[in-house]
Motif scaffolding. Structure first.
Motif: not given
Length: 536
Positions: A154-159
């Motif tokens: 995941s590239t999301f902060k909240d991955g």
């Protein structure tokens, strides 16, 4: 004074201009499909999808753009996106789905195609809000993209908050540009997705370059054969009109020991078939008479009489082909059967007619020893694998009529001898209601059609449970102190077998028998064709 007049004039123009703009906006909004989307960032997308017939409002005049979208609403969007039909099948495991609910058929269609599943084995939660990660999973299933994921990083902060079951799907929709973060680098996986967000998502799918062309692309036509049995011609035609069957096989001809062919051709069906662009491969049977069949196949004169009569019949009535259904043939007649079929095939091919032959699964018994699959596969145009009777009237143990593993094994064995594109998978429109002894073995079984099977659901308030390994629902009930069990054939189980035919690149499918189905099955099978014949 002059300056004052200018200022007044300027103000007046501004007021008039504002009024005009206000009027134009009101006028434009009056043309909107819903009166609450004028300030929505998805306004244009909602209008586009509304005009395409993909979305509807929460009422005739409102869309409720900032409200959460429910599981039922989102599944309906996907079904409409894929041009699917609602399926009013009585076979469902979910206790919270009422057949009277507007969304029942849409959910059934999605469940049958494995686009959606319940929140548990017995609940679907149709009115529960869809989360962003759930929406990602649903859309990836619809686009058949899950298997192509190489990395789920995941590239999301909240991955780390994305559920394991949704990781791959979130990666896919992000790579495709269908779902992005919230501008702060977060995906917000557990947040409900709003109706306007859902519209944006579906709009992006529709306007992806490959989508419109793939959806309208012509797929290679498969044979869809339907046998006539126990119906008048009028009844048969009526059922065919509701179906996706393109090849008719009426039981018109039977061959005896002397080679004489009984002829029950109904010319009205021949005319109707041509008018409705249907092929006719009439069935040729042996009445399962082992002795008469031996006489026919072992006597060269009798064989040639039958072959010549069958050729004359095809020419006389302008038939498209024949379907040979010789059952209960002795193993010693193996070579003679191959010779008979080889000569008949040569004669029919000379007049551009098709020859197909029905065979049973190779279970290592003498029931199929008469079939030389390799030799027959070289001679005929199609071999129809009768993928049923896994458990039959004489079985000691109760069980399904046509489980998915049974059908897979049958196809695998046949494909070792016959090219896949020559194989047609026959599926059942009948079933068995098993009465069980105390020890669970079979006491007896009753042959039932699908409407009769479905009637038992209502009569005994059954809640079938889906068995994924078998590809079938199963349910039990008690009558007069005796336990009964049914392994159900329905749209979902038939689609599972159809999916197998697509995966193995078979030449088509067949149904024994037309008239044994419940009407909802045809919606299911049309959906199966649409969904399995496109790629994104």
């Amino acid at each position: 004074m002059k300056g004052t007049l200018v200022r007044v004039a300027t103000a007046t123009v501004a007021i008039i201009s504002a009024a005009i703009i206000s009027y134009q906006t009101v006028s434009a909004d009056r043309k909107l499909p819903f009166n609450d989307i004028s300030t929505s960032y998805a306004r244009n997308e909602i209008i586009d999808l509304y005009n395409r017939g993909i979305i509807t409002g929460t009422s005739l005049t409102t869309y409720s753009p900032v409200d959460s979208i429910t599981r039922a609403e989102f599944i309906t969007l996907l079904d409409r996106l894929l041009s699917l039909e609602p399926v009013i099948s009585p076979v469902t495991p979910y206790t919270d789905l009422a057949q009277s609910a507007w969304y029942y058929g849409w959910i059934q269609a999605a469940v049958q195609l494995q686009l959606a599943s319940g929140t548990s084995a017995t609940t679907f939660a149709p009115l529960k809000a869809v989360t962003r990660q759930e929406a990602a999973v649903f859309i990836v299933r619809a686009l058949k993209q899950a298997a192509s994921v190489a990395s789920t990083h995941s590239t999301f902060k909240d991955g780390s908050q994305i559920a394991n079951w949704a990781n791959a799907a979130v990666t896919v929709v992000n790579k495709l540009g269908l779902m992005k973060g919230d501008g702060t680098g977060n995906f917000r996986p557990s947040d409900p997705i709003t109706r306007q967000e859902a519209a944006m998502l579906i709009y992006r799918v529709v306007h992806t370059d490959s989508w419109p062309t793939e959806m309208v692309e012509e797929s290679q036509e498969r044979i869809v054969l339907g046998w006539q049995y126990g119906q008048t011609v009028a009844e048969f035609e009526s059922n065919i009109q509701q179906s996706n069957v393109n090849t008719l096989s009426p039981r018109w001809y039977f061959v005896g020991g002397t080679g004489s062919v009984s002829d029950s051709t109904d010319l009205s069906l021949v005319t109707w078939a041509k008018k409705n662009d249907k092929r006719i491969w009439a069935m040729v049977g042996n009445r399962s008479d082992q002795e008469a069949t031996h006489q026919l196949l072992s006597n060269t004169t009798a064989s040639h009489v039958a072959i010549n009569q069958l050729l004359a019949i095809v020419n006389k009535y302008g038939l498209d082909g024949l379907n040979i259904d010789f059952e209960n043939v002795e193993p010693k007649d193996r070579d003679n059967l191959t010779t008979f079929i080889s000569i008949l095939a040569e004669k029919l091919h000379a007049v551009d007619a098709i020859l197909s032959i029905d065979v049973s699964p190779d279970l290592g018994t003498d029931w199929t020893d008469a079939f030389d699959y390799t030799a027959l596969g070289r001679r005929v145009d199609y071999i129809v694998m009768m993928g049923y009777d896994e458990h039959y009237g004489g079985s000691v143990s109760a069980g399904p009529n046509a489980s998915l593993p049974y059908v897979q094994r049958a196809i695998d064995k046949l494909q070792a001898h016959v090219s896949s594109d020559k194989v047609i998978l026959a599926m059942p429109f009948y079933n068995r209601d098993w009465t069980l002894k105390v020890d669970g073995t079979a006491s007896s079984s009753m042959y039932i059609s699908l409407p009769e099977q479905n009637g038992r659901i209502k009569t005994y308030s059954l809640k079938p449970v889906w068995n994924a390994s078998l590809g079938q629902y199963v349910a039990s009930y008690t009558e007069q102190s005796m336990k009964h069990t049914i392994w159900f054939e329905d749209g979902r189980s038939l689609i599972a077998k159809y999916r197998l035919a697509v995966k193995e690149r078979l030449g088509g499918v067949a149904y024994w028998y037309i008239g044994g189905e419940s009407v909802d099955v045809w919606s299911s099978m049309r959906n199966a064709e649409r969904f399995n014949d496109y790629s994104f």
